[in-house]
Write a protein that holds these residues in place. Sequence first.
Motif, PDB file in Angstrom:
ATOM      1  N   ASN A   1       0.846  -1.209   0.000  1.00  0.00           N
ATOM      2  CA  ASN A   1       0.000   0.000   0.000  1.00  0.00           C
ATOM      3  C   ASN A   1       0.875   1.249   0.000  1.00  0.00           C
ATOM      4  OD1 ASN A   1      -1.842  -1.701   2.523  1.00  0.00           O
ATOM      5  ND2 ASN A   1      -2.258  -1.722   0.336  1.00  0.00           N
ATOM      6  N   MET A   2       2.013   1.187   0.701  1.00  0.00           N
ATOM      7  CA  MET A   2       2.914   2.345   0.703  1.00  0.00           C
ATOM      8  C   MET A   2       3.387   2.626  -0.727  1.00  0.00           C
ATOM      9  SD  MET A   2       5.354   1.882   4.053  1.00  0.00           S
ATOM     10  CE  MET A   2       4.781   1.159   5.581  1.00  0.00           C
ATOM     11  N   PHE A   3       3.739   1.550  -1.436  1.00  0.00           N
ATOM     12  CA  PHE A   3       4.215   1.748  -2.815  1.00  0.00           C
ATOM     13  C   PHE A   3       3.096   2.322  -3.692  1.00  0.00           C
ATOM     14  CE2 PHE A   3       7.369  -1.964  -2.102  1.00  0.00           C
ATOM     15  CZ  PHE A   3       8.264  -1.099  -1.498  1.00  0.00           C
ATOM     16  N   ASP A   4       1.899   1.750  -3.540  1.00  0.00           N
ATOM     17  CA  ASP A   4       0.773   2.248  -4.351  1.00  0.00           C
ATOM     18  C   ASP A   4       0.522   3.725  -4.043  1.00  0.00           C
ATOM     19  OD1 ASP A   4       0.531  -0.312  -5.281  1.00  0.00           O
ATOM     20  OD2 ASP A   4      -1.249  -0.809  -4.082  1.00  0.00           O
ATOM     21  N   ALA A   5       0.542   4.065  -2.747  1.00  0.00           N
ATOM     22  CA  ALA A   5       0.259   5.452  -2.351  1.00  0.00           C
ATOM     23  C   ALA A   5       1.365   6.389  -2.834  1.00  0.00           C
ATOM     24  CB  ALA A   5       0.108   5.540  -0.831  1.00  0.00           C
ATOM     25  N   ALA A   6       2.594   5.880  -2.880  1.00  0.00           N
ATOM     26  CA  ALA A   6       3.703   6.714  -3.372  1.00  0.00           C
ATOM     27  C   ALA A   6       3.504   7.013  -4.853  1.00  0.00           C
ATOM     28  CB  ALA A   6       5.034   6.009  -3.139  1.00  0.00           C
ATOM     29  N   VAL A   7       3.129   5.981  -5.599  1.00  0.00           N
ATOM     30  CA  VAL A   7       2.891   6.188  -7.036  1.00  0.00           C
ATOM     31  C   VAL A   7       1.706   7.138  -7.227  1.00  0.00           C
ATOM     32  CG1 VAL A   7       2.196   5.042  -9.182  1.00  0.00           C
ATOM     33  CG2 VAL A   7       3.933   3.989  -7.725  1.00  0.00           C
ATOM     34  N   ALA A   8       0.707   7.011  -6.348  1.00  0.00           N
ATOM     35  CA  ALA A   8      -0.479   7.883  -6.451  1.00  0.00           C
ATOM     36  C   ALA A   8      -0.197   9.300  -5.953  1.00  0.00           C
ATOM     37  CB  ALA A   8      -1.630   7.270  -5.660  1.00  0.00           C
ATOM     38  N   GLY A   9       0.937   9.502  -5.295  1.00  0.00           N
ATOM     39  CA  GLY A   9       1.323  10.857  -4.877  1.00  0.00           C
ATOM     40  C   GLY A   9       0.857  11.260  -3.485  1.00  0.00           C
ATOM     41  N   THR A  10       0.364  10.284  -2.691  1.00  0.00           N
ATOM     42  CA  THR A  10      -0.111  10.651  -1.345  1.00  0.00           C
ATOM     43  C   THR A  10       0.867  10.217  -0.253  1.00  0.00           C
ATOM     44  OG1 THR A  10      -1.354   8.588  -1.268  1.00  0.00           O
ATOM     45  CG2 THR A  10      -2.555  10.574  -1.936  1.00  0.00           C
ATOM     46  N   PHE A  11       1.849   9.455  -0.618  1.00  0.00           N
ATOM     47  CA  PHE A  11       2.829   8.966   0.361  1.00  0.00           C
ATOM     48  C   PHE A  11       4.187   9.487  -0.083  1.00  0.00           C
ATOM     49  CE2 PHE A  11       5.535   5.565   2.162  1.00  0.00           C
ATOM     50  CZ  PHE A  11       5.096   5.596   3.476  1.00  0.00           C
ATOM     51  N   LYS A  12       4.883  10.242   0.806  1.00  0.00           N
ATOM     52  CA  LYS A  12       6.000  11.039   0.306  1.00  0.00           C
ATOM     53  C   LYS A  12       7.363  10.762   0.956  1.00  0.00           C
ATOM     54  CE  LYS A  12       4.119  13.529  -2.844  1.00  0.00           C
ATOM     55  NZ  LYS A  12       4.622  13.406  -4.196  1.00  0.00           N
ATOM     56  N   ALA A  13       7.362  10.061   2.111  1.00  0.00           N
ATOM     57  CA  ALA A  13       8.668   9.821   2.740  1.00  0.00           C
ATOM     58  C   ALA A  13       8.688   8.472   3.449  1.00  0.00           C
ATOM     59  CB  ALA A  13       8.977  10.933   3.751  1.00  0.00           C
ATOM     60  N   MET A  14       9.861   7.873   3.432  1.00  0.00           N
ATOM     61  CA  MET A  14      10.018   6.543   4.018  1.00  0.00           C
ATOM     62  C   MET A  14      11.344   6.440   4.754  1.00  0.00           C
ATOM     63  SD  MET A  14       9.295   3.586   1.334  1.00  0.00           S
ATOM     64  CE  MET A  14       8.068   2.390   1.569  1.00  0.00           C
ATOM     65  N   TYR A  15      11.307   5.704   5.847  1.00  0.00           N
ATOM     66  CA  TYR A  15      12.536   5.384   6.581  1.00  0.00           C
ATOM     67  C   TYR A  15      12.675   3.864   6.484  1.00  0.00           C
ATOM     68  CZ  TYR A  15      15.317   4.683  10.948  1.00  0.00           C
ATOM     69  OH  TYR A  15      16.244   4.304  11.899  1.00  0.00           O
ATOM     70  N   ILE A  16      13.725   3.399   5.849  1.00  0.00           N
ATOM     71  CA  ILE A  16      13.910   1.949   5.665  1.00  0.00           C
ATOM     72  C   ILE A  16      15.202   1.517   6.334  1.00  0.00           C
ATOM     73  CG2 ILE A  16      14.151   0.073   4.013  1.00  0.00           C
ATOM     74  CD1 ILE A  16      12.598   1.574   2.012  1.00  0.00           C
ATOM     75  N   GLN A  17      15.075   0.612   7.264  1.00  0.00           N
ATOM     76  CA  GLN A  17      16.278   0.122   7.945  1.00  0.00           C
ATOM     77  C   GLN A  17      16.572  -1.309   7.504  1.00  0.00           C
ATOM     78  OE1 GLN A  17      16.213  -1.217  12.178  1.00  0.00           O
ATOM     79  NE2 GLN A  17      17.699   0.389  12.521  1.00  0.00           N
ATOM     80  N   GLY A  18      17.758  -1.512   6.964  1.00  0.00           N
ATOM     81  CA  GLY A  18      18.251  -2.873   6.714  1.00  0.00           C
ATOM     82  C   GLY A  18      17.405  -3.719   5.788  1.00  0.00           C
ATOM     83  N   GLU A  19      16.743  -3.098   4.838  1.00  0.00           N
ATOM     84  CA  GLU A  19      15.853  -3.861   3.972  1.00  0.00           C
ATOM     85  C   GLU A  19      16.038  -3.347   2.550  1.00  0.00           C
ATOM     86  OE1 GLU A  19      14.450  -6.404   4.678  1.00  0.00           O
ATOM     87  OE2 GLU A  19      13.136  -6.684   2.982  1.00  0.00           O
ATOM     88  N   ASP A  20      16.163  -4.270   1.587  1.00  0.00           N
ATOM     89  CA  ASP A  20      16.447  -3.837   0.218  1.00  0.00           C
ATOM     90  C   ASP A  20      15.241  -4.101  -0.676  1.00  0.00           C
ATOM     91  OD1 ASP A  20      17.674  -2.928  -2.012  1.00  0.00           O
ATOM     92  OD2 ASP A  20      19.294  -4.394  -2.025  1.00  0.00           O
ATOM     93  N   VAL A  21      14.202  -3.292  -0.485  1.00  0.00           N
ATOM     94  CA  VAL A  21      12.938  -3.549  -1.193  1.00  0.00           C
ATOM     95  C   VAL A  21      13.091  -3.477  -2.712  1.00  0.00           C
ATOM     96  CG1 VAL A  21      11.402  -2.874   0.688  1.00  0.00           C
ATOM     97  CG2 VAL A  21      12.255  -1.120  -0.868  1.00  0.00           C
ATOM     98  N   ALA A  22      14.043  -2.663  -3.181  1.00  0.00           N
ATOM     99  CA  ALA A  22      14.184  -2.515  -4.636  1.00  0.00           C
ATOM    100  C   ALA A  22      14.635  -3.826  -5.279  1.00  0.00           C
ATOM    101  CB  ALA A  22      15.165  -1.397  -4.968  1.00  0.00           C
ATOM    102  N   GLN A  23      15.299  -4.661  -4.493  1.00  0.00           N
ATOM    103  CA  GLN A  23      15.691  -5.957  -5.035  1.00  0.00           C
ATOM    104  C   GLN A  23      14.760  -7.077  -4.574  1.00  0.00           C
ATOM    105  OE1 GLN A  23      19.807  -7.171  -4.430  1.00  0.00           O
ATOM    106  NE2 GLN A  23      19.365  -9.221  -5.215  1.00  0.00           N
ATOM    107  N   SER A  24      14.302  -6.983  -3.327  1.00  0.00           N
ATOM    108  CA  SER A  24      13.610  -8.152  -2.776  1.00  0.00           C
ATOM    109  C   SER A  24      12.125  -8.173  -3.047  1.00  0.00           C
ATOM    110  CB  SER A  24      13.843  -8.218  -1.267  1.00  0.00           C
ATOM    111  OG  SER A  24      13.214  -7.126  -0.621  1.00  0.00           O
ATOM    112  N   ASP A  25      11.517  -7.027  -3.312  1.00  0.00           N
ATOM    113  CA  ASP A  25      10.069  -7.031  -3.442  1.00  0.00           C
ATOM    114  C   ASP A  25       9.652  -7.280  -4.893  1.00  0.00           C
ATOM    115  OD1 ASP A  25      10.424  -6.364  -0.783  1.00  0.00           O
ATOM    116  OD2 ASP A  25       8.576  -5.204  -0.747  1.00  0.00           O
ATOM    117  N   PRO A  26       8.452  -7.838  -5.073  1.00  0.00           N
ATOM    118  CA  PRO A  26       8.052  -8.235  -6.420  1.00  0.00           C
ATOM    119  C   PRO A  26       7.717  -7.037  -7.283  1.00  0.00           C
ATOM    120  CG  PRO A  26       6.229  -8.526  -4.906  1.00  0.00           C
ATOM    121  CD  PRO A  26       7.398  -8.080  -4.075  1.00  0.00           C
ATOM    122  N   ASP A  27       7.711  -7.245  -8.570  1.00  0.00           N
ATOM    123  CA  ASP A  27       7.329  -6.243  -9.552  1.00  0.00           C
ATOM    124  C   ASP A  27       8.230  -5.005  -9.437  1.00  0.00           C
ATOM    125  OD1 ASP A  27       6.098  -4.868 -11.517  1.00  0.00           O
ATOM    126  OD2 ASP A  27       4.092  -4.919 -10.661  1.00  0.00           O
TER     127      ASP A  27
END
Length: 957
Positions: free
Chosen positions: A630-656
């Motif tokens: 949902n965070m990714f969808d909201a970011a693409v939709a323009g309603t979610f604007k900042a993220m703090y990610i610790q120790g996680e590589d979503v750009a590689q590990s998450d689908p699509d």
Amino acid sequence: MSTVYQSYERAPDLGTPAPEAGTKLITLTIDGNEVTVPEGTSVMRAAALSNINIPKLCATDSLEPFGSCRLCLVQIEGMKGLPASCTTEARPGMKVTTQNKKIADTRRGVMELYISDHPLDCLTCPTNGDCELQDMAGAVGLREVRYGYKGENHLDAKKDTSNPYFTFDPSKCIVCSRCVRACDEVQGTFALTIQGRGFESKVSPSQNQSFLDSECVSCGACVQACPTATLSEVGLIEKGVPEHSVITTCAYCGVGCSFRAEMKGQEVVRMVPNKDGHANHGHSCVKGRFSFGYATHKDRIKKPMIRETIHEPWREVSWDEAFTFAANKIKGIQAKYGKNSVGAITSSRCTNEEVYIIQKLVRAAFGNNNVDTCARVCHSPTGFGLKATLGESAGTQSFDSVMKSDVIVIIGANPTAAHPVFASQMKRRLRQGAQLIVLDPREIDLVRSAHVEADYHLQLRPSTNVAVVNALSHVIMSEGLQNQKFIDERCDPEGFNAWKEFILDPVNSPEHVFEETGVSPEVVRGAARLFASKPNGAIYYGLGVTEHSQGSTTVMAIANLAMCTGNIGREGVGVNPLRGQNNVQGSCDMGSFPHELPGYRHVSDSATRALFGTTWGVEISANPGLRIPNMFDAAVAGTFKAMYIQGEDVAQSDPDTHHVTAALSSLECMIVQDLFLNETAKFATVFLPGSSFLEKNGTFTNAERRISPVRKVMEPLAGLEDWEVTQELSKALGYPMNYTHPREIMDEIARLTPTFAGISYEKLDRLGSIQWPCNDDAENGTPTMHIGEFVRGKGLFKVTPYVPTDEVTTRMYPLLLTTGRILSQYNVGAQTRRTENGKWHDEDVLEIHPHDAEQRGIEDGDWVGLQSRAGETVLRAVISERIQPGVVYTTFHHPFSGANVVTTDNSDWATNCPEYKVTAVQASKVTKLSDWQMKFAKFTDEQLEHLRRAREPQAIG
Ligand code: SF4
Ligand code: SF4
Ligand code: SF4
Ligand code: FES
């Protein structure tokens, strides 16, 4: 913060293993002293337990006694000659003498023979000071070697340095066979043999190959067992004998092995598996044992960095400037777009304490519940399914429980690759006679390996788990094989009756589902009968269960299967999710879900909110926050604007990947806290350097709910431990936290979470590790859950209809892609790729069945384009019969492979866990990289240039 070092000395080696636990004690006399020991104890162990150390070489307490070296001879009243104390069982009333002239002379004679064929280079030998042969020469009082080196010897034997982590120097081998036995008994790989006889005997990996080319999996058990310098760690050779050690926990997989980090100053010389480790009992795999070099790799980022956009170079700044910059961005974004426009993702690689304070920061400083964890993309269906049926979101057993299982079912897991130390324990039980049923589209190693063969391999089509597990239960119920007594006494009758009616429906019969699953009805019936017929049946499952559109349904179907056969609530049975990463269980326990506070308590519960809110001095939102997708969808939709990610590589590990990177590119501020500039950090505007597990204190919780200490062995390379970084960021956001040590965070967790009420660092240090729940009812923890009663009271059968996935093969995409892991790499590979493990796996490949390959004109080693409706990538083909026709398989350890460019946004109906295991694809021979790969390479080059400019400011301009 000071580090308390333990001495380098290890636990004493008692020579032979403890006998099977029994109650009967016997008393004998050793050197005039009465000694009382459990029946079945060897004379050697009985002596060691009373502090009499009989010299030994071929014996060690992690292996069965062998009796080959003849150094441990003793005199026993009434027995002829000098029996070996390691192979002689202590008997009541026995009178043993361990030392007299005759014994001493004999031992010296034996030792003299060994030394006459051993180089006398002790002073320059890497294990000088850490060598049992050297110790024993001293112990038996060897003063001269009369035979000299003139005769035949092995002193010129060639050293094998093929393995990157240890060397094999046969000139030093005394052919004690400890390595061979360790490989057989402890690891279960059977990679070593003693070839030849008498003087010709020698240790040989596989068919006289080098270690690297042999079947060896580099677990290190043989190195551990070797009493000489024959098998030595490269770290030891290069750095010398360690001088102190600290006990800590491996940061790779959910087995949670305990290790002694053996150190010289701030440098790790070697990681030695801890004999007292409750999850591993002194065993290890290649990752925990050897693959720790990433911690000091040159790619580590040790200075905070900031930038306004991802298209400009990084700027190295002080910690304070980075915190202020990040906090101002977050505050500005919240002021402009609202409180809910920001969120965080926690990592299952990080400690419980780190995860806890991130969800606290989100709830207290961000003021929303937008926190999720990477368990979303692996085991969230486990939490949902087990909570619904059994009442607790966790596995039911200890790993040791498997030693009491009579039949083991493995579903969608590949333990030898992903949970290797537990796999070794499981193999030991299988060699003792337990039977095995495997449900997997692929022929995993356990289906057929040395001395282990599955009784049934249900080689189902990807996505049909629910149909097959239902069919197993259908057979059990329709043939009256269920444990009705257990069901009547322990389970909810209404739930059972509804389920019974459902499961007996012929649509769930093996015959009916055959066309869909591809598993022959006889095989399903045979497996069901086997499982139901044995006293103790245990089920182990992995991501091959959860990462499906029906992941949660399969977990519930598994719980149904266990309940209907009465396989819950004692040792040897249970439902056991094999958690992927080291702290998946912990990251879930710690409330890093958008709907749950620590201890799986829903945010809509006002009493729970009041409890945490009062302690934290804030009002906690009652509205569940955003899940990762949902965070990714909201970011693409323009309603979610900042993220703090610790120790996680979503750009590689998450689908699509296309969708994920579109989301990350849409953010105005992304704060990444990590060791390296990983794929996600390339989209970041704030980089906060992380600390490796060697640089911090905390705890990890493994797949058996075992909380184990993580202890700092070296100072953080960037100056701060991860929890300190979060705490400083929170302070900059205006919500100060004032912990001075992670122990205080754990104290707070214990105060607020009933299942953790009895946990403290003091108790962890005393007991070594503790399985939650740990509270007044279970002071020292809970190895087996649901004894006598389920956590929810009565076990709840759930109706689990099979619903085929939407991800179906078509003429355009006629193959199904499924994914998995291999032993030497770990997950996104950020750590293991920065070690020597690349020697075993330096690229992800596409396994394809010969039939499918032939149809497409694909040959082994060809480049293959893999297209799905989500995207396209190119991988090298490996033709393999391990995979069935119509299915292709790959791993996802290398970013350039782009496995997740191809996987889709399909997900589990209940938890949104992505359907990684099923993607309809087409494969065709190609000659060039995919567009995505070319763009990826360009973007990576740009980002590395931005990093280089930060590190070398003079390069600018
Ligand atoms: S490292 Fe492990 S697998 Fe390899 S030979 Fe030694 S014991 Fe066997
Ligand atoms: S390599 Fe070591 S453990 Fe193996 S037989 Fe030789 S001395 Fe013994
Ligand atoms: S089995 Fe898992 S926890 Fe144990 S050493 Fe290997 S990676 Fe580490
Ligand atoms: S230690 Fe007993 S025979 Fe080797």
